[in-house]
Motif scaffolding. Structure first.
Motif, mmCIF file in Angstrom:
data_model
loop_
_atom_site.group_PDB
_atom_site.id
_atom_site.type_symbol
_atom_site.label_atom_id
_atom_site.label_comp_id
_atom_site.label_asym_id
_atom_site.label_seq_id
_atom_site.Cartn_x
_atom_site.Cartn_y
_atom_site.Cartn_z
ATOM 1 N N UNK A 14 -7.655 35.151 -59.564
ATOM 2 C CA UNK A 14 -8.467 34.950 -58.444
ATOM 3 C C UNK A 14 -6.879 35.773 -57.547
ATOM 4 N N UNK A 15 -5.739 35.128 -57.336
ATOM 5 C CA UNK A 15 -4.216 35.922 -56.340
ATOM 6 C C UNK A 15 -3.641 37.213 -57.092
ATOM 7 N N UNK A 16 -4.183 37.801 -58.237
ATOM 8 C CA UNK A 16 -5.205 39.615 -58.334
ATOM 9 C C UNK A 16 -5.808 40.064 -57.559
ATOM 10 N N UNK A 17 -6.882 39.418 -57.150
ATOM 11 C CA UNK A 17 -8.027 40.391 -56.067
ATOM 12 C C UNK A 17 -7.325 39.640 -55.567
ATOM 13 N N UNK A 18 -6.815 38.609 -54.659
ATOM 14 C CA UNK A 18 -6.015 38.112 -52.543
ATOM 15 C C UNK A 18 -5.193 39.513 -52.597
ATOM 16 N N UNK A 19 -4.157 39.118 -53.755
ATOM 17 C CA UNK A 19 -3.064 40.345 -53.387
ATOM 18 C C UNK A 19 -3.544 41.542 -53.183
ATOM 19 N N UNK A 20 -4.360 42.942 -54.175
ATOM 20 C CA UNK A 20 -5.072 43.660 -53.781
ATOM 21 C C UNK A 20 -5.778 44.006 -52.685
ATOM 22 N N UNK A 21 -6.732 42.823 -52.102
ATOM 23 C CA UNK A 21 -7.308 43.348 -50.912
ATOM 24 C C UNK A 21 -6.144 43.206 -49.833
ATOM 25 N N UNK A 22 -5.552 42.152 -50.169
ATOM 26 C CA UNK A 22 -4.108 41.685 -48.942
ATOM 27 C C UNK A 22 -4.160 43.416 -48.472
ATOM 28 N N UNK A 23 -2.924 43.972 -50.141
ATOM 29 C CA UNK A 23 -2.537 45.207 -49.823
ATOM 30 C C UNK A 23 -3.733 46.223 -49.120
ATOM 31 N N UNK A 57 5.650 39.882 -59.648
ATOM 32 C CA UNK A 57 6.062 38.944 -58.394
ATOM 33 C C UNK A 57 6.215 38.098 -58.386
ATOM 34 N N UNK A 58 4.485 38.141 -58.245
ATOM 35 C CA UNK A 58 3.507 36.926 -58.504
ATOM 36 C C UNK A 58 4.075 35.158 -59.572
ATOM 37 N N UNK A 59 3.967 36.068 -60.518
ATOM 38 C CA UNK A 59 4.310 35.638 -62.002
ATOM 39 C C UNK A 59 5.802 34.997 -61.277
ATOM 40 N N UNK A 60 7.128 35.852 -61.254
ATOM 41 C CA UNK A 60 7.752 35.518 -60.923
ATOM 42 C C UNK A 60 8.093 34.270 -59.679
ATOM 43 N N UNK A 61 7.385 34.274 -58.963
ATOM 44 C CA UNK A 61 7.804 33.110 -58.281
ATOM 45 C C UNK A 61 7.256 32.265 -58.730
ATOM 46 N N UNK A 62 6.204 31.879 -60.358
ATOM 47 C CA UNK A 62 4.830 31.069 -60.738
ATOM 48 C C UNK A 62 6.101 30.360 -61.201
ATOM 49 N N UNK A 63 7.428 30.925 -61.578
ATOM 50 C CA UNK A 63 8.174 30.874 -62.575
ATOM 51 C C UNK A 63 8.877 29.984 -62.126
ATOM 52 N N UNK A 64 9.755 30.107 -60.662
ATOM 53 C CA UNK A 64 10.887 29.536 -59.534
ATOM 54 C C UNK A 64 10.364 28.203 -59.332
ATOM 55 N N UNK A 65 8.610 28.350 -59.131
ATOM 56 C CA UNK A 65 8.337 26.770 -59.074
ATOM 57 C C UNK A 65 8.070 26.101 -59.893
ATOM 58 N N UNK A 66 7.524 26.659 -61.645
ATOM 59 C CA UNK A 66 8.192 26.134 -62.693
ATOM 60 C C UNK A 66 9.175 25.394 -62.655
ATOM 61 N N UNK A 67 10.351 26.048 -62.597
ATOM 62 C CA UNK A 67 11.832 25.307 -62.628
ATOM 63 C C UNK A 67 11.905 24.587 -61.807
ATOM 64 N N UNK A 68 11.599 24.592 -60.586
ATOM 65 C CA UNK A 68 11.632 23.488 -59.542
ATOM 66 C C UNK A 68 11.706 22.065 -60.123
ATOM 67 N N UNK A 69 10.333 21.939 -60.454
ATOM 68 C CA UNK A 69 9.077 20.875 -61.254
ATOM 69 C C UNK A 69 10.303 19.980 -62.012
ATOM 70 N N UNK A 70 10.347 21.434 -63.355
ATOM 71 C CA UNK A 70 11.872 20.720 -64.511
ATOM 72 C C UNK A 70 13.066 20.388 -63.977
ATOM 73 N N UNK A 71 13.850 20.530 -62.762
ATOM 74 C CA UNK A 71 14.494 19.775 -62.534
ATOM 75 C C UNK A 71 14.646 18.411 -61.524
ATOM 76 N N UNK A 72 12.500 18.076 -61.826
ATOM 77 C CA UNK A 72 12.460 16.359 -60.824
ATOM 78 C C UNK A 72 12.008 16.631 -60.088
ATOM 79 N N UNK A 73 10.802 17.926 -59.519
ATOM 80 C CA UNK A 73 11.074 17.339 -57.765
ATOM 81 C C UNK A 73 9.461 17.630 -58.359
ATOM 82 N N UNK A 74 8.755 16.622 -57.639
ATOM 83 C CA UNK A 74 7.243 17.036 -57.676
ATOM 84 C C UNK A 74 6.120 16.961 -57.324
ATOM 85 N N UNK A 75 5.830 18.396 -57.945
ATOM 86 C CA UNK A 75 4.411 19.188 -56.509
ATOM 87 C C UNK A 75 3.487 18.807 -56.524
ATOM 88 N N UNK A 76 2.702 18.719 -55.586
ATOM 89 C CA UNK A 76 1.179 17.734 -55.797
ATOM 90 C C UNK A 76 0.640 19.378 -55.316
#
Length: 306
Positions: free
Chosen positions: A196-205, A264-283
């Motif tokens: 879905x993210x891929x479709x949204x990226x393509x449409x927005x571009x 780039x979207x995949x890299x962002x997802x990696x950042x967010x996973x790393x933030x969670x690994x540091x103990x930050x709760x993401x809802x």
């Protein structure tokens, strides 16, 4: 003795094209808030379409850290931290609820982890000396100065590595540091299924190209922003600059840019996973149901219990 309540900070994060800005605006209006942007490119004026500012969606809602720097200026993590701290204090001084909204992983991580950051002015003499070294020698020097890097992209190219060495040396010399405000964060995440993210990226571009994104880059060049500078302002500006230089035709540029944004979207997802690994709760919100309703319930519960 009454216990002093901590100042709340609502954080809304997620990969590109996932609707962070719209949700942030809706929730900020609901909870008497103001938006603080966590986007490393929206700080620049006249870079509107390519950065997705969508300022018309804000209406009369106050926002911060958007259109505060000229293209061509350096805007780094230290300056972001200073500007965030200043904006945060302004928002709470008006008895408003601060909403930090964006997808720049380093800015978000720096804020939530309160990075120890030091002012590091450009040192021309040092740079001249470092330019004489190979990139491999510079990487080795950087790792000796700062074994645990905040940002792995510091070693991607020679210019970034030299800048990282300047910062590391400034930290060791005791230069001025950032003083983060005290806050209690509530972090809300948006992440659609990858297809879905891929479709949204393509449409927005496609929509942004139709809105005049190429013309926006042409205007920046006419205003004196160099092609070299555009390389550092994100994928859209980099690929369109290369197209305008004749390095690829329009169709190739569109296809390659779309693929690069997907990565780039995949890299962002990696950042967010790393933030969670540091103990930050993401809802994380269920993207099959109303994002506003879910977000509203999370914020209401958080404010009641803080």
């Amino acid at each position: 003795m009454q216990i002093q309540k901590k100042t709340p900070l609502i954080v809304i994060l997620g990969p590109t094209a996932n609707g962070k800005t719209r949700l942030g605006i809706e929730l900020a209006k609901q909870f008497n808030g103001e938006i603080i942007s966590a986007d490393s490119r929206q700080v620049f004026r006249r870079m509107d379409i390519g950065t997705g500012k969508d300022l018309q969606e804000y209406g009369d809602l106050p926002y911060h850290l958007i259109d505060i720097a000229e293209p061509g200026q350096e805007y780094n993590l230290f300056r972001y931290a200073q500007d965030f701290s200043s904006a945060f204090e302004k928002v709470i001084s008006r008895n408003k609820l601060p909403f930090l909204v964006g997808g720049t992983g380093m800015y978000l991580d720096a804020t939530l982890q309160r990075y120890a950051l030091t002012s590091a002015p450009i040192d021309k003499k040092l740079r001249s000396e470092l330019e004489e070294k190979s990139h491999e020698q510079l990487i080795h020097q950087l790792h000796e100065l700062s074994p645990s890097l905040h940002n792995e992209t510091d070693s991607i190219d020679k210019d970034r590595t030299i800048r990282a060495i300047e910062i590391a040396l400034a930290e060791k010399s005791g230069s001025p540091c950032v003083h983060w405000p005290d806050f209690e964060p509530c972090v809300i995440g948006l992440q659609f299924p990858r297809e879905v993210t891929r479709e949204r990226i393509s449409a927005r571009l496609s929509a942004r190209l139709e809105e005049g994104m190429i013309e926006e880059v042409e205007n920046l060049i006419q205003d004196g922003v160099s092609h070299e500078a555009l390389e550092h302002y994100g994928l859209e500006y980099r690929f369109i600059s290369q197209h305008l230089l004749g390095e690829m035709n329009l169709n190739d540029m569109h296809q390659k840019l779309r693929s690069a944004i997907h990565q780039f979207a995949k890299q962002q997802e990696k950042w967010f996973r790393n933030i969670e690994k540091k103990g930050v709760k993401i809802h994380w919100l269920d993207t099959q149901n109303s994002l506003f309703d879910q977000g509203s319930k999370i914020v209401s519960s958080f404010l009641k219990n803080i």
